[in-house]
Design a protein around this motif. Structure first.
Motif, PDB file in Angstrom:
ATOM      1  N   ARG A  28       0.832  -1.212   0.000  1.00  0.00           N
ATOM      2  CA  ARG A  28       0.000   0.000   0.000  1.00  0.00           C
ATOM      3  C   ARG A  28       0.860   1.252   0.000  1.00  0.00           C
ATOM      4  N   ALA A  31       2.146   1.649  -3.565  1.00  0.00           N
ATOM      5  CA  ALA A  31       1.080   2.150  -4.436  1.00  0.00           C
ATOM      6  C   ALA A  31       0.830   3.633  -4.210  1.00  0.00           C
ATOM      7  N   ALA A  32       1.000   4.090  -2.977  1.00  0.00           N
ATOM      8  CA  ALA A  32       0.758   5.498  -2.645  1.00  0.00           C
ATOM      9  C   ALA A  32       1.992   6.370  -2.854  1.00  0.00           C
ATOM     10  N   GLY A  38       0.003   7.087  -8.754  1.00  0.00           N
ATOM     11  CA  GLY A  38      -1.393   6.688  -8.934  1.00  0.00           C
ATOM     12  C   GLY A  38      -1.605   5.705 -10.077  1.00  0.00           C
ATOM     13  N   ARG A  39      -0.526   5.176 -10.648  1.00  0.00           N
ATOM     14  CA  ARG A  39      -0.658   4.251 -11.780  1.00  0.00           C
ATOM     15  C   ARG A  39      -0.744   2.794 -11.339  1.00  0.00           C
ATOM     16  N   LEU A  40      -0.512   2.539 -10.047  1.00  0.00           N
ATOM     17  CA  LEU A  40      -0.526   1.167  -9.539  1.00  0.00           C
ATOM     18  C   LEU A  40      -1.402   1.065  -8.304  1.00  0.00           C
ATOM     19  N   SER A  41      -2.115  -0.035  -8.206  1.00  0.00           N
ATOM     20  CA  SER A  41      -2.854  -0.320  -6.975  1.00  0.00           C
ATOM     21  C   SER A  41      -2.068  -1.366  -6.199  1.00  0.00           C
ATOM     22  N   LYS A  42      -2.453  -1.548  -4.962  1.00  0.00           N
ATOM     23  CA  LYS A  42      -1.807  -2.556  -4.122  1.00  0.00           C
ATOM     24  C   LYS A  42      -1.956  -3.944  -4.744  1.00  0.00           C
ATOM     25  N   SER A  43      -3.127  -4.244  -5.252  1.00  0.00           N
ATOM     26  CA  SER A  43      -3.353  -5.569  -5.845  1.00  0.00           C
ATOM     27  C   SER A  43      -2.564  -5.744  -7.140  1.00  0.00           C
ATOM     28  N   THR A  44      -2.407  -4.688  -7.916  1.00  0.00           N
ATOM     29  CA  THR A  44      -1.614  -4.778  -9.141  1.00  0.00           C
ATOM     30  C   THR A  44      -0.164  -5.088  -8.802  1.00  0.00           C
ATOM     31  N   SER A  46       0.923  -6.568  -6.110  1.00  0.00           N
ATOM     32  CA  SER A  46       0.949  -7.939  -5.618  1.00  0.00           C
ATOM     33  C   SER A  46       0.928  -8.929  -6.779  1.00  0.00           C
ATOM     34  N   GLN A  58       3.140  -0.174 -16.068  1.00  0.00           N
ATOM     35  CA  GLN A  58       3.155  -0.740 -14.715  1.00  0.00           C
ATOM     36  C   GLN A  58       4.578  -1.010 -14.252  1.00  0.00           C
TER      37      GLN A  58
END
Length: 137
Positions: A28, A31-32, A38-44, A46, A58
């Motif tokens: 997290r 991702a932050a 802002g191009r990646l989320s935590k799940s991405t 992972s 990515q």
């Protein structure tokens, strides 16, 4: 010294190593981070660290989130392009196409099963051939 990265699994191992070398920050936070922009989320993140093939955007964002040096970033991007340049060999016999499709289908089934377990959904019981046939009608 190992040679240059030329496979997806090699790229994944390299990214995991970079993650470890940066102190294994929580996903997290990566991702932050300003590097991720802002191009990646935590799940991405992972998914990428667990072997999912990243897009160029990515990968670039993840390397920036890790804060890698320009040399390391250049090497990882070169590896990415090297991997994309390698084409999967053509099917050498007709069954190869079916085997690849079955392999992909099995991988998707395993992923779906893991998602269901994570959400607490009971797995569907396996049907015998007759019930399967009736379901397909």
């Amino acid at each position: 010294m190992p040679g240059p990265i030329s496979t997806w699994s090699g790229l994944t191992r390299g990214l995991k190593r970079l993650h470890g070398e940066t102190g294994s920050p929580p996903l997290r936070l990566l991702a932050a981070s300003p590097g991720a922009g802002g191009r990646l989320s935590k799940s991405t993140i992972s998914n990428i660290l667990n072997g999912k093939h990243p897009t160029l955007e990515q990968l670039t964002a993840l390397l920036a989130a890790f804060g890698t040096s320009p040399k390391t970033t250049g090497g990882m991007l070169a590896a990415y392009w090297r991997i994309l340049a390698e084409h999967e060999p053509p099917a050498v016999y007709p069954c190869d196409i079916v085997e690849r499709a079955e392999s992909e289908r099995e991988a998707l089934r395993v992923q779906e099963e893991a998602r269901r377990r994570y959400r607490g959904i009971e797995p569907e019981p396996e049907l015998d051939w007759y019930d399967e046939w009736l379901r397909s009608l």
